[in-house]
Design a protein around this motif. Sequence first.
Motif, mmCIF file in Angstrom:
data_model
loop_
_atom_site.group_PDB
_atom_site.id
_atom_site.type_symbol
_atom_site.label_atom_id
_atom_site.label_comp_id
_atom_site.label_asym_id
_atom_site.label_seq_id
_atom_site.Cartn_x
_atom_site.Cartn_y
_atom_site.Cartn_z
ATOM 1 N N ILE A 169 2.826 15.677 -0.652
ATOM 2 C CA ILE A 169 1.514 15.025 -0.674
ATOM 3 C C ILE A 169 1.585 13.627 -0.079
ATOM 4 C CG2 ILE A 169 -0.271 14.088 -2.205
ATOM 5 C CD1 ILE A 169 0.194 16.475 -4.017
ATOM 6 N N PHE A 170 2.731 12.973 -0.251
ATOM 7 C CA PHE A 170 2.874 11.594 0.210
ATOM 8 C C PHE A 170 3.694 11.478 1.493
ATOM 9 C CE2 PHE A 170 2.578 11.604 -4.468
ATOM 10 C CZ PHE A 170 1.351 10.966 -4.610
ATOM 11 N N ALA A 171 3.896 12.598 2.177
ATOM 12 C CA ALA A 171 4.762 12.626 3.359
ATOM 13 C C ALA A 171 4.247 11.752 4.497
ATOM 14 C CB ALA A 171 4.931 14.067 3.841
ATOM 15 N N GLU A 172 2.955 11.502 4.562
ATOM 16 C CA GLU A 172 2.391 10.693 5.644
ATOM 17 C C GLU A 172 2.207 9.223 5.254
ATOM 18 O OE1 GLU A 172 2.132 12.154 8.547
ATOM 19 O OE2 GLU A 172 2.785 13.995 7.555
ATOM 20 N N SER A 173 2.539 8.884 4.054
ATOM 21 C CA SER A 173 2.365 7.503 3.590
ATOM 22 C C SER A 173 3.498 6.617 4.098
ATOM 23 C CB SER A 173 2.337 7.463 2.061
ATOM 24 O OG SER A 173 2.353 6.123 1.602
ATOM 25 N N SER A 174 3.160 5.372 4.420
ATOM 26 C CA SER A 174 4.161 4.402 4.876
ATOM 27 C C SER A 174 4.565 3.457 3.755
ATOM 28 C CB SER A 174 3.606 3.589 6.048
ATOM 29 O OG SER A 174 2.420 2.889 5.660
ATOM 30 N N CYS A 175 4.237 3.800 2.520
ATOM 31 C CA CYS A 175 4.559 2.967 1.364
ATOM 32 C C CYS A 175 6.056 2.655 1.313
ATOM 33 C CB CYS A 175 4.126 3.688 0.091
ATOM 34 S SG CYS A 175 4.749 2.932 -1.420
ATOM 35 N N ALA A 176 6.372 1.408 1.007
ATOM 36 C CA ALA A 176 7.768 0.959 0.982
ATOM 37 C C ALA A 176 8.594 1.645 -0.093
ATOM 38 C CB ALA A 176 7.822 -0.558 0.772
ATOM 39 N N LEU A 177 7.945 2.285 -1.041
ATOM 40 C CA LEU A 177 8.662 2.921 -2.144
ATOM 41 C C LEU A 177 9.213 4.297 -1.761
ATOM 42 C CD1 LEU A 177 9.108 1.847 -5.027
ATOM 43 C CD2 LEU A 177 7.281 3.340 -5.799
ATOM 44 N N VAL A 231 1.857 3.447 -4.016
ATOM 45 C CA VAL A 231 1.796 4.782 -3.429
ATOM 46 C C VAL A 231 0.360 5.279 -3.594
ATOM 47 C CG1 VAL A 231 2.774 7.108 -3.429
ATOM 48 C CG2 VAL A 231 4.179 5.170 -4.136
ATOM 49 N N PRO A 232 -0.336 5.616 -2.500
ATOM 50 C CA PRO A 232 -1.762 5.905 -2.558
ATOM 51 C C PRO A 232 -2.172 6.971 -3.584
ATOM 52 C CG PRO A 232 -0.801 6.720 -0.514
ATOM 53 C CD PRO A 232 0.203 5.831 -1.142
ATOM 54 N N PHE A 233 -2.883 6.508 -4.589
ATOM 55 C CA PHE A 233 -3.433 7.361 -5.657
ATOM 56 C C PHE A 233 -2.373 8.220 -6.329
ATOM 57 C CE2 PHE A 233 -6.560 10.420 -7.525
ATOM 58 C CZ PHE A 233 -7.318 9.482 -8.198
ATOM 59 N N ARG A 234 -1.133 7.715 -6.333
ATOM 60 C CA ARG A 234 -0.043 8.460 -6.965
ATOM 61 C C ARG A 234 -0.346 8.835 -8.406
ATOM 62 N NH1 ARG A 234 5.329 5.391 -8.849
ATOM 63 N NH2 ARG A 234 3.717 4.681 -10.308
ATOM 64 N N ASN A 235 -0.809 7.866 -9.181
ATOM 65 C CA ASN A 235 -1.014 8.143 -10.603
ATOM 66 C C ASN A 235 -2.199 9.057 -10.843
ATOM 67 O OD1 ASN A 235 1.209 6.594 -11.238
ATOM 68 N ND2 ASN A 235 0.033 4.724 -11.535
ATOM 69 N N GLY A 236 -3.142 9.061 -9.917
ATOM 70 C CA GLY A 236 -4.238 10.028 -10.008
ATOM 71 C C GLY A 236 -3.707 11.449 -9.855
ATOM 72 N N MET A 237 -2.795 11.624 -8.882
ATOM 73 C CA MET A 237 -2.168 12.935 -8.687
ATOM 74 C C MET A 237 -1.305 13.309 -9.885
ATOM 75 S SD MET A 237 -3.250 14.255 -5.947
ATOM 76 C CE MET A 237 -2.161 15.647 -6.190
ATOM 77 N N SER A 280 8.994 14.078 -9.040
ATOM 78 C CA SER A 280 9.587 13.584 -7.803
ATOM 79 C C SER A 280 8.462 13.493 -6.769
ATOM 80 C CB SER A 280 10.677 14.531 -7.300
ATOM 81 O OG SER A 280 11.715 14.662 -8.258
ATOM 82 N N TYR A 281 8.456 12.414 -5.991
ATOM 83 C CA TYR A 281 7.404 12.269 -4.992
ATOM 84 C C TYR A 281 7.937 11.663 -3.690
ATOM 85 C CZ TYR A 281 7.307 7.549 -7.051
ATOM 86 O OH TYR A 281 7.648 6.303 -7.528
ATOM 87 N N GLY A 282 9.250 11.805 -3.487
ATOM 88 C CA GLY A 282 9.860 11.261 -2.295
ATOM 89 C C GLY A 282 10.270 9.817 -2.453
ATOM 90 N N GLN A 283 10.394 9.354 -3.696
ATOM 91 C CA GLN A 283 10.720 7.961 -3.969
ATOM 92 C C GLN A 283 12.154 7.624 -3.582
ATOM 93 O OE1 GLN A 283 10.304 10.439 -6.228
ATOM 94 N NE2 GLN A 283 10.771 9.764 -8.328
ATOM 95 N N LYS A 284 12.360 6.383 -3.133
ATOM 96 C CA LYS A 284 13.708 5.916 -2.803
ATOM 97 C C LYS A 284 14.595 5.920 -4.041
ATOM 98 C CE LYS A 284 12.402 2.970 1.097
ATOM 99 N NZ LYS A 284 12.153 1.583 1.573
ATOM 100 N N HIS A 285 13.994 5.586 -5.158
ATOM 101 C CA HIS A 285 14.758 5.485 -6.403
ATOM 102 C C HIS A 285 14.726 6.804 -7.179
ATOM 103 C CE1 HIS A 285 10.612 4.602 -7.274
ATOM 104 N NE2 HIS A 285 10.807 4.489 -8.564
ATOM 105 N N ALA A 286 15.157 7.881 -6.494
ATOM 106 C CA ALA A 286 15.208 9.188 -7.150
ATOM 107 C C ALA A 286 16.187 9.175 -8.319
ATOM 108 C CB ALA A 286 15.592 10.262 -6.144
ATOM 109 N N ARG A 287 17.005 8.139 -8.374
ATOM 110 C CA ARG A 287 17.929 7.930 -9.500
ATOM 111 C C ARG A 287 17.184 7.934 -10.836
ATOM 112 N NH1 ARG A 287 20.008 6.811 -13.508
ATOM 113 N NH2 ARG A 287 21.850 5.570 -14.020
ATOM 114 N N GLU A 288 15.879 7.595 -10.814
ATOM 115 C CA GLU A 288 15.119 7.554 -12.058
ATOM 116 C C GLU A 288 14.976 8.935 -12.692
ATOM 117 O OE1 GLU A 288 11.170 6.070 -11.492
ATOM 118 O OE2 GLU A 288 10.560 7.689 -10.144
ATOM 119 N N ILE A 289 15.060 9.991 -11.890
ATOM 120 C CA ILE A 289 14.960 11.341 -12.450
ATOM 121 C C ILE A 289 16.173 11.633 -13.325
ATOM 122 C CG2 ILE A 289 14.804 13.792 -11.926
ATOM 123 C CD1 ILE A 289 12.260 12.266 -11.325
#
Length: 235
Positions: free
Chosen positions: A70-78, A107-113, A39-48
């Motif tokens: 970690i992504f709380a300050e990101s403005s990513c549309a997701l 989402v900034p460097f999401r997959n790296g995290m 989980s990373y704060g995604q709108k589509h938490a339904r995927e979990i």
Amino acid sequence: MANSEKALVLCSGGVDSTTLLAQAVERFGADHVVALSISYGQKHAREIEAARAVAAFYGVEQRFLDLASIFAESSCALLSHADAEVPHASYAEQKAEAGGEAVSTYVPFRNGMFLSSAAALALSLGCSVVYYGAHHDDWAGSAYPDCSPEFVAAMARAIEEGTGGELRLEAPFVESSKADIVRVGLVLGVPYGLTWSCYEGGDAPCGECATCLDRAAAFAANGVADPALESAKQG
């Protein structure tokens, strides 16, 4: 057939990671596979929820991780806290509008995290390989730079070096299209009706966001309807 190795699979509950999970179970056996859902704060938490259903279907151990802070300050549309709306346009249209830059759902460097966290957990669980479902459609045209072959190769080197060679990263779909992945999954009997891809946070797929469009096209290329969209129509 199963072997003595153990694998950790990044499992979002979508088409790509579910197909990858099916491959891992076939290769290592269900008792030697762990699904990691993040989980990373995604709108589509339904995927979990979809990831839970998929892991239960294959009878594999499942672990969960919350990286939302970690992504709380990101403005990513997701992300659920962001004001920006998920674009209802194909990746190609979004990339053209972005002028070759990453799309607004990056989402900034999401997959790296994700991969760093997965590597640490995999070592703790005695795994020797991390499976990652990046594919060609995600990185072509720089839509998601953290899905590219160059990124995968760099992370593979970092994971190997950082674990003293105890762990390796495999991304078998990185040069494959989503249509290629669905073709593999249909042969494996993947339960695509359990999966979720839509970027919107509703109860049914919107059918209009880039991932819904990409997914529907992948099934159509294989001569079958997307079971998620078919279920939504029937519902």
